[in-house]
Design an enzyme around this catalytic site. Structure first.
Site, PDB file in Angstrom:
ATOM      1  N   TYR A   1       0.849  -1.183   0.000  1.00 63.23           N
ATOM      2  CA  TYR A   1       0.000   0.000   0.000  1.00 63.23           C
ATOM      3  C   TYR A   1       0.887   1.236   0.000  1.00 63.23           C
ATOM      4  O   TYR A   1       1.588   1.503   0.981  1.00 63.23           O
ATOM      5  CB  TYR A   1      -0.924  -0.019   1.226  1.00 63.23           C
TER       6      TYR A   1
ATOM      7  N   LYS B   1      -1.613  -1.430  -3.961  1.00 62.87           N
ATOM      8  CA  LYS B   1      -2.534  -0.301  -4.062  1.00 62.87           C
ATOM      9  C   LYS B   1      -1.665   0.945  -4.211  1.00 62.87           C
ATOM     10  O   LYS B   1      -0.978   1.356  -3.273  1.00 62.87           O
ATOM     11  CB  LYS B   1      -3.435  -0.165  -2.841  1.00 62.87           C
TER      12      LYS B   1
END
Length: 358
Positions: free
Chosen positions: A136, A164
């Site tokens: 992330y 992400k």
């Protein structure tokens, strides 16, 4: 494991006194479960995870897990600054039945976060994690932007299945996709190519000994490089018909205002704060792109670009939460140091969302 589609990183509801409002959390999750999103992310940045205590994080994970529909992929945000604490929370999420761990980049000691540190951190977590892991990257919040070269190197790890990427940098998405294009893995999907997870198969196979199905190895579901699908034929597990789909390292993005160009650049889906108040509007962009209707995808993108920029990027969690209140979910207050929105800002959000209802 397949991560294609739209995932809302759900908010954490609070009472006015600041305690977690679990009934509203469950109600939101149940409603998201009835939308066309592919899954749900719990304890992301929009969930104010960094403002929760260790026990609150665990309680939120448990409450959301119990309320979610069985056919939605469940992603737990488990990133904490140390690898040891990250693994502790990841192990707890696995015990609850989550499908994927989302681990943000460590950043507090950002001057010391050289490529060697980041490589060691993620490889250690991935080696020991009972769940497949996605990186992330959210430099707007952390002040640290993981280089694409480091992501491409990490993509080789069989238990690191995606990222992400919330920087909003479409060119970086393109670089990561191209750099990891050689990675080929196999994921188990439904007959209609929706995601299947070990939790879903375990539920389908429980008490169904007469169906003649067999469980697919977890490695195949997580996208392990060692997974060797036996054939393209359909395997029946309980009432789920499964097959194998070739996937690579999966790039998901976090900027709704750049969703369509990010998909064009090679992203396979998105984890979008704007999907918290408007999951269907985000899904419509993805669906049009998936169907190859570039003009419709562009029109749907233009429809939300301004409002997503303002509500999410400019106004942050309080803006997202008020947008949820306006669109029929429970947003409620955010925790300090966030402050309540003014009446003028609330009116602005109402105007912006007037044509983006769900």
């Amino acid at each position: 494991m397949l991560l294609h589609g739209i995932f809302p990183p759900i908010t954490t509801p609070f009472y006015p006194d600041g305690n977690v409002y679990f009934k509203k959390l469950e109600a939101n999750v149940e409603r998201y479960s009835r939308t066309p999103v592919a899954g749900i992310v719990v304890l992301g940045s929009t969930g104010e995870a960094i403002l929760l205590s260790d026990q609150e994080r665990r309680d939120v994970l448990k409450s959301a897990r119990q309320a979610a529909a069985p056919n939605k992929v469940l992603v737990a945000g488990t990133g904490i600054e140390s690898a040891v604490e990250t693994l502790r929370l990841t192990e707890y999420a696995a015990e609850l039945g989550y499908d994927v761990a989302m681990v943000r980049t460590p950043h507090y000691y950002k001057k010391q976060m050289a490529p060697a540190n980041i490589l060691a951190f993620y490889r250690t977590v991935a080696d020991r994690s009972p769940l497949p892991v996605i990186i992330y990257n959210f430099p707007q919040a952390t002040g640290y932007d993981i280089p694409s070269e480091v992501v491409i190197a990490l993509a080789e790890h069989p238990n690191l299945i995606g990222i992400k990427e919330s920087s909003g940098d479409v060119e970086k998405v393109r670089q990561m996709v191209e750099g990891a294009r050689h990675i080929k893995r196999s994921a188990t999907v439904t007959e209609t190519f929706d995601a299947v997870t070990p939790r879903m198969l375990a539920a389908a196979s429980a008490g169904t000994t007469s169906e003649g199905g067999e469980l697919v190895p977890v490695g195949a579901l997580s996208g392990s490089a060692d997974a060797k699908p036996s054939s393209l034929s359909v395997t029946v597990v309980g009432k789920i018909k499964t097959r194998q789909k070739e996937i690579g390292f999966q790039v998901l993005v976090g900027a709704a205002q750049k969703l369509q160009p990010s998909l064009d650049a090679g992203a396979v889906g998105a984890i979008l704060a704007f999907a918290c108040p408007s999951p269907t509007a985000c899904y419509e962009i993805y669906a049009a792109w998936k169907e190859g209707d570039a003009n419709l995808a562009r029109l749907k993108q233009e429809r939300i670009a301004k409002v997503a920029q303002r509500v999410v990027s400019d106004l942050g969690v309080p803006g997202v939460k008020y947008g949820m209140d306006f669109n029929g979910y429970y947003g409620g207050p955010a925790r300090l140091p966030f402050l309540p929105l003014t009446a003028d800002l609330k009116s602005e959000i109402e105007r912006l969302l007037a044509d983006v209802r769900n």
